[in-house]
Design a protein around this motif. Sequence first.
Motif, short mmCIF file in Angstrom:
data_model
loop_
_atom_site.label_atom_id
_atom_site.label_comp_id
_atom_site.label_asym_id
_atom_site.label_seq_id
_atom_site.Cartn_x
_atom_site.Cartn_y
_atom_site.Cartn_z
N CYS A 18 -1.16 -0.90 6.01
CA CYS A 18 0.01 -0.20 5.46
C CYS A 18 0.54 -0.95 4.23
O CYS A 18 0.14 -2.05 3.92
CB CYS A 18 1.09 -0.03 6.51
SG CYS A 18 1.65 -1.56 7.25
N ARG A 19 1.50 -0.30 3.56
CA ARG A 19 2.09 -0.82 2.32
C ARG A 19 3.28 -1.72 2.62
O ARG A 19 4.22 -1.33 3.32
CB ARG A 19 2.55 0.36 1.46
CG ARG A 19 3.19 -0.04 0.15
CD ARG A 19 3.60 1.22 -0.64
NE ARG A 19 4.22 0.87 -1.88
CZ ARG A 19 5.54 0.77 -2.05
NH1 ARG A 19 6.37 1.01 -1.05
NH2 ARG A 19 6.04 0.44 -3.22
N SER A 56 4.97 -4.96 -4.47
CA SER A 56 4.41 -4.20 -3.36
C SER A 56 2.90 -4.43 -3.25
O SER A 56 2.25 -4.80 -4.24
CB SER A 56 4.69 -2.70 -3.52
OG SER A 56 3.99 -2.18 -4.64
N TYR A 57 2.40 -4.22 -2.04
CA TYR A 57 0.97 -4.37 -1.75
C TYR A 57 0.53 -3.21 -0.87
O TYR A 57 0.89 -3.16 0.31
CB TYR A 57 0.69 -5.68 -1.01
CG TYR A 57 0.89 -6.91 -1.85
CD1 TYR A 57 -0.15 -7.42 -2.61
CD2 TYR A 57 2.11 -7.56 -1.89
CE1 TYR A 57 0.02 -8.56 -3.39
CE2 TYR A 57 2.29 -8.70 -2.66
CZ TYR A 57 1.24 -9.18 -3.42
OH TYR A 57 1.41 -10.29 -4.18
N PRO A 58 -0.26 -2.26 -1.42
CA PRO A 58 -0.79 -1.20 -0.56
C PRO A 58 -1.87 -1.79 0.35
O PRO A 58 -2.68 -2.60 -0.11
CB PRO A 58 -1.39 -0.21 -1.56
CG PRO A 58 -1.65 -0.99 -2.79
CD PRO A 58 -0.66 -2.12 -2.80
N ASP A 59 -1.85 -1.44 1.62
CA ASP A 59 -2.86 -1.89 2.58
C ASP A 59 -3.04 -3.41 2.53
O ASP A 59 -4.13 -3.93 2.33
CB ASP A 59 -4.19 -1.17 2.32
CG ASP A 59 -5.14 -1.30 3.50
OD1 ASP A 59 -4.69 -1.62 4.61
OD2 ASP A 59 -6.35 -1.08 3.30
N LEU A 60 -1.95 -4.13 2.74
CA LEU A 60 -1.92 -5.58 2.63
C LEU A 60 -2.80 -6.26 3.67
O LEU A 60 -2.82 -5.86 4.84
CB LEU A 60 -0.49 -6.10 2.79
CG LEU A 60 -0.32 -7.62 2.79
CD1 LEU A 60 -0.60 -8.19 1.41
CD2 LEU A 60 1.06 -7.99 3.26
N ALA A 61 -3.51 -7.28 3.24
CA ALA A 61 -4.23 -8.18 4.13
C ALA A 61 -3.83 -9.60 3.76
O ALA A 61 -3.52 -9.88 2.60
CB ALA A 61 -5.74 -8.00 3.98
N VAL A 79 -1.41 -19.21 1.75
CA VAL A 79 -1.73 -17.87 2.25
C VAL A 79 -1.97 -16.94 1.07
O VAL A 79 -1.14 -16.84 0.17
CB VAL A 79 -0.59 -17.32 3.14
CG1 VAL A 79 -0.94 -15.94 3.66
CG2 VAL A 79 -0.31 -18.27 4.29
N GLU A 80 -3.10 -16.26 1.10
CA GLU A 80 -3.44 -15.30 0.06
C GLU A 80 -3.03 -13.90 0.51
O GLU A 80 -3.30 -13.50 1.64
CB GLU A 80 -4.94 -15.35 -0.22
CG GLU A 80 -5.35 -14.55 -1.42
CD GLU A 80 -6.82 -14.72 -1.77
OE1 GLU A 80 -7.25 -14.02 -2.71
OE2 GLU A 80 -7.51 -15.53 -1.13
N LEU A 81 -2.36 -13.17 -0.38
CA LEU A 81 -1.99 -11.77 -0.15
C LEU A 81 -3.00 -10.92 -0.92
O LEU A 81 -3.18 -11.13 -2.12
CB LEU A 81 -0.58 -11.49 -0.66
CG LEU A 81 0.52 -12.44 -0.17
CD1 LEU A 81 1.83 -12.12 -0.87
CD2 LEU A 81 0.68 -12.36 1.32
N MET A 82 -3.63 -9.97 -0.24
CA MET A 82 -4.70 -9.19 -0.87
C MET A 82 -4.46 -7.70 -0.66
O MET A 82 -4.11 -7.27 0.43
CB MET A 82 -6.05 -9.58 -0.27
CG MET A 82 -6.38 -11.05 -0.40
SD MET A 82 -7.77 -11.56 0.63
CE MET A 82 -7.09 -11.40 2.27
N ALA A 83 -4.67 -6.94 -1.74
CA ALA A 83 -4.62 -5.48 -1.69
C ALA A 83 -5.44 -4.98 -2.87
O ALA A 83 -5.84 -5.77 -3.74
CB ALA A 83 -3.18 -4.99 -1.79
N ALA A 84 -5.67 -3.69 -2.91
CA ALA A 84 -6.46 -3.12 -4.01
C ALA A 84 -5.82 -3.45 -5.35
O ALA A 84 -4.66 -3.14 -5.58
CB ALA A 84 -6.56 -1.61 -3.84
N HIS A 85 -6.55 -4.13 -6.20
CA HIS A 85 -6.13 -4.47 -7.56
C HIS A 85 -4.91 -5.37 -7.63
O HIS A 85 -4.28 -5.47 -8.68
CB HIS A 85 -5.90 -3.20 -8.40
CG HIS A 85 -7.03 -2.24 -8.34
ND1 HIS A 85 -8.26 -2.50 -8.90
CD2 HIS A 85 -7.14 -1.03 -7.76
CE1 HIS A 85 -9.06 -1.48 -8.68
NE2 HIS A 85 -8.41 -0.57 -7.99
#
Length: 121
Positions: A18-19, A56-61, A79-85
Amino acid sequence: MQAIQVTRIEHLPWSSGCRFVAWRYGAGHSQLQLYAAEKKLALLFQGVEFMSVHRSYPDLAIALSSDVDQRASAAPLVVELMAAHKSGLVECSKVTVMKLAAAPDGWWPDSAQVLFSLGGT
């Protein structure tokens, strides 16, 4: 649901599905909170030494960063925050993922149910 104390890198990455949006930052307490309204999830970073985050981060990992020497950081966790682009980085002492009943009205809302935590006590 019982809280899980994540102690090994094998438990990560964690994908939210989720975002998340940046919800609150407190320099005095060195805390950063991200919130996902869709699933009523909150991420609380405590003992923040450094951060580079988007709004914001769509589909955060999240995962422990493999690009940074964890021992060289001023904080125990990188900690790395990852999302599309989008990506971000938070150096902190602890990160906690919580399920909430409503949007957070404080750092640790009364409705918080800890899903898992990584880092100090």
